[in-house]
Design a protein around this motif. Sequence first.
Motif, PDB file in Angstrom:
ATOM      1  N   ALA A   1       8.282  -2.836 -12.908  1.00 19.27           N
ATOM      2  CA  ALA A   1       7.278  -2.275 -11.989  1.00 19.27           C
ATOM      3  C   ALA A   1       5.871  -2.695 -12.322  1.00 19.27           C
ATOM      4  N   GLY A   2       5.648  -3.273 -13.519  1.00 23.56           N
ATOM      5  CA  GLY A   2       4.298  -3.644 -13.911  1.00 23.56           C
ATOM      6  C   GLY A   2       3.495  -2.416 -14.245  1.00 23.56           C
ATOM      7  N   VAL A   3       2.208  -2.454 -13.910  1.00 24.96           N
ATOM      8  CA  VAL A   3       1.312  -1.333 -14.227  1.00 24.96           C
ATOM      9  C   VAL A   3       1.317  -0.354 -13.060  1.00 24.96           C
ATOM     10  N   ILE A   4       1.710   0.857 -13.337  1.00 28.94           N
ATOM     11  CA  ILE A   4       1.750   1.898 -12.302  1.00 28.94           C
ATOM     12  C   ILE A   4       0.493   2.758 -12.435  1.00 28.94           C
ATOM     13  N   ASN A   5      -0.277   2.791 -11.364  1.00 27.43           N
ATOM     14  CA  ASN A   5      -1.481   3.620 -11.311  1.00 27.43           C
ATOM     15  C   ASN A   5      -1.081   4.982 -10.753  1.00 27.43           C
ATOM     16  N   ILE A   6      -0.928   5.961 -11.630  1.00 27.23           N
ATOM     17  CA  ILE A   6      -0.484   7.280 -11.195  1.00 27.23           C
ATOM     18  C   ILE A   6      -1.477   7.893 -10.206  1.00 27.23           C
ATOM     19  N   GLU A   7      -2.765   7.643 -10.394  1.00 27.77           N
ATOM     20  CA  GLU A   7      -3.771   8.178  -9.463  1.00 27.77           C
ATOM     21  C   GLU A   7      -3.538   7.640  -8.053  1.00 27.77           C
ATOM     22  N   ARG A   8      -3.162   6.375  -7.994  1.00 27.57           N
ATOM     23  CA  ARG A   8      -2.916   5.806  -6.669  1.00 27.57           C
ATOM     24  C   ARG A   8      -1.659   6.397  -6.043  1.00 27.57           C
ATOM     25  N   GLU A   9      -0.644   6.542  -6.860  1.00 30.00           N
ATOM     26  CA  GLU A   9       0.600   7.105  -6.344  1.00 30.00           C
ATOM     27  C   GLU A   9       0.383   8.521  -5.814  1.00 30.00           C
ATOM     28  N   ALA A  10      -0.590   9.227  -6.369  1.00 31.72           N
ATOM     29  CA  ALA A  10      -0.872  10.597  -5.937  1.00 31.72           C
ATOM     30  C   ALA A  10      -1.996  10.642  -4.901  1.00 31.72           C
ATOM     31  N   ASP A  11      -2.388   9.470  -4.389  1.00 35.80           N
ATOM     32  CA  ASP A  11      -3.484   9.381  -3.410  1.00 35.80           C
ATOM     33  C   ASP A  11      -4.779   9.964  -3.954  1.00 35.80           C
ATOM     34  N   LEU A  12      -5.018   9.756  -5.229  1.00 35.45           N
ATOM     35  CA  LEU A  12      -6.255  10.217  -5.854  1.00 35.45           C
ATOM     36  C   LEU A  12      -7.108   9.066  -6.361  1.00 35.45           C
ATOM     37  N   SER A  13      -6.752   7.845  -5.987  1.00 37.31           N
ATOM     38  CA  SER A  13      -7.444   6.666  -6.499  1.00 37.31           C
ATOM     39  C   SER A  13      -8.211   5.975  -5.375  1.00 37.31           C
ATOM     40  N   GLY A  14      -9.458   5.627  -5.679  1.00 34.64           N
ATOM     41  CA  GLY A  14     -10.271   4.900  -4.711  1.00 34.64           C
ATOM     42  C   GLY A  14      -9.967   3.414  -4.729  1.00 34.64           C
TER      43      GLY A  14
END
Length: 812
Positions: A608-621
């Motif tokens: 999966a490579g690098v998983i941005n948890i903030e993005r997955e939770a719709d909290l990442s800009g």
Amino acid sequence: MPDAKTPAVVPAADLRPVFDPAAIPFETSAECPACEDIIGQDRALRALHTGLNIKNLGYNIFITGMVGTGRTTSIKQLLEKLKNDDPPPDDILYVNNFQNVDEPQLLRLPAGRGRLFVDAMDELIARLQSHIPDLLKSAYYSEKRDAVVEAQQSRQKDILKAFEDEAAKEGFGVIQVQMGLFVKPDLIPIIENQPVPFPKLEQAVREKKFDENTLDALKAKYTELSKKLEGIFERLRDIEEATRRDLKTFDEELITPVISEGVATVRAKFPQPEAAGYLDEVEASLAADIELFKADQKKDEEKRGEQPADPFTEYQVNLLVDNTGLDHAPVIIETNPNYINLFGSVDASVSRLGAWMTDFTKIKAGSFLKANGGFLVLNALDALVEPGVWPTLKRTLRNQTLEIQNYASLVLISTKTLKPEPVGVSVKVVMIGDEDIYNILFFQDEDFKRIFKIKAEFDTEMPRSDASVKDYIRFIKKIGDEGSLLPFDRTGMAAVVEHGVRLASRQNKLSTRFHYIADVIREADYWARRDGAGMVGAGHVAQAVRERIERVNLVERKIQDMIEDGSILIDTEGSVVGQVNGLAVYSLGQLAFGKPSRITARTSVGRAGVINIEREADLSGQTHNKGVLILGGYLRGKYAVEKPFALTASIAFEQSYGGVDGDSASSTEVYAILSSLSGLPLRQDIAVTGSLNQKGEIQPIGGVNEKIEGFFDVCKARGLSGTQGVMIPHQNVKNLMLRKDVVEAAAAGKFQVYPVRTIDEGIEILTGVPAGKRKEGGTWEDGTVSFLVDRELQRLAKASKGFFEEKDEKKT
């Protein structure tokens, strides 16, 4: 294994540039001249001068910049100087259009003459209202009028006498019915020398007291004589009409010279062609409507309890723009640019019957017309949000013509409307807005770039030089004079300059957001007076800045309290694998502050490579998402050139629930991933900030002072250990303007600021282990961070290969 390099530390002297009070050439601010010029906006001023001095179509000005950079003050000062270069414009008046009352006529007169013209017309009508009725009451007028009327009545009587004689022979008498000044003749039978109406004769016939045949003969004769009487009556009407004409001619011969003489007096004072043409129409209208001076309409309406109408309203003059006393071009600053305030209106009133009525006297001028021949300044956002303002403004600037309309009719309210004659206008419009508004208009509105050809950009900072420092001192003097403030001593003036550097966030710059500087100056005066001091010193300036922060830092205090009581998990000592202290800036309007945030990483076998948890939770800009993608590129480029990148790494901002944006934590996230892969713990007494590119270079970020101070406050609350500090991009050293308590701790060796250029430098500081260099065979130096990371990635790749091959076989 090579030893880790000793990290560089920013010297305490470079953490806060100190301005030497002795370098100020004045003992106190009272000794220096006040600033009268615009400070630090040379580019914007050149643009403003260009736009204001070019008179061609379309060279209006749009000013951009942040609030407090002097946009409004600058344009006011420039206009005050430039307005004297142009003469005052004409007065603008509307008068009645005697040919079409729905299209009022425009008049222009030289500045100041409009008021005189209004007075002259009012005086003319008042004089005529007085003189003409007096003339109509004179003995001469009465005798002449009576003679004409008597001659008419005499002719009528002679004609009626001849007819009466003829009628008498036939047994009829002629009676005269009075109708005002005139009489109407009629016939009546004469029986036994007595007039008897036909109804009585018919009654007598029914009672057998009168012969029916005689009645029939009388009726036949009545019909015959009535026809003759109609002819006579026509002759009498002709005589009456002729009499009226004679009376009118007499009135005209008597009164017209009075009207002509009065109008000639006004005409001699106002020889302008427009005024002369209008006065000709006034004279003709008055001469054609002499009955106005005889009417007693007002008395009748007052008796009925009604507000009397002025029959002479059509001869009034509506002075829209009065430039009396103006010896230069007008400068209008419209603070409320709604449609009516800007473009004027045609007011209406309700008549006695409930209908909306209007006329040319109800035309009102707006700011645009008042600024004709000069300058109009308005706020862009205020104008854009008002209904109808922007389209009308564009149309008026494009066509150089203003049409005043009834605003009520524009919003679908049915009223009687006028169409006043359009006014040719020449107005230099200056709009003040921000960069976003300018860009929206420039790219979305084709007309905008043709009518606002000049853009003046106001900067938020200026170079720090001897000249700009002197300007700051002169600005202190100006604010002090305006508010009758205490003088500032050398330390106070130096403290204001240092605060300007802090606001600019660059050591070689000073802030041009002078409304903030002015507020600090005023508040420092308050604290000095409260202390009973005779002058404002550095301590009072520092207290003013501190109090300004404490008034609005409730959220910061709440977060700090939660960190101190352990609700928000932040470590400031020890070392932990896969965990690092990142730094974030919170912007809350009047206050921006920094606080640490725990960032963690977990790595495992996967694809999966690098998983941005903030993005997955719709909290990442978007910017944060980009930073995560970049750090993935950096890792693949450095460690997965010759082998698959068989890694799943999740990164998270712990206890973050409000969203994350910006890429300043991308280097921090790399450190957490490298720690998780290598198994090397990261120091928790160091917080990290810095953006990353795919080559592993650390890039500058914003809010560096707030971030350092935020972590320092946490460390100070728990006790400074001497090993704590912050890693920042080396490019941000020039942005440092830290609080004095931070600088003092650094000077005492209790807190460090590390300038970092690359990920390798940063990971060595955090782990105490060399980053390592790649050897000729593609391997890494033993025992280094890169060696440990590469070894783990190889293990993950092998595990991944075996796992997925076995999984694929089972599927087969």
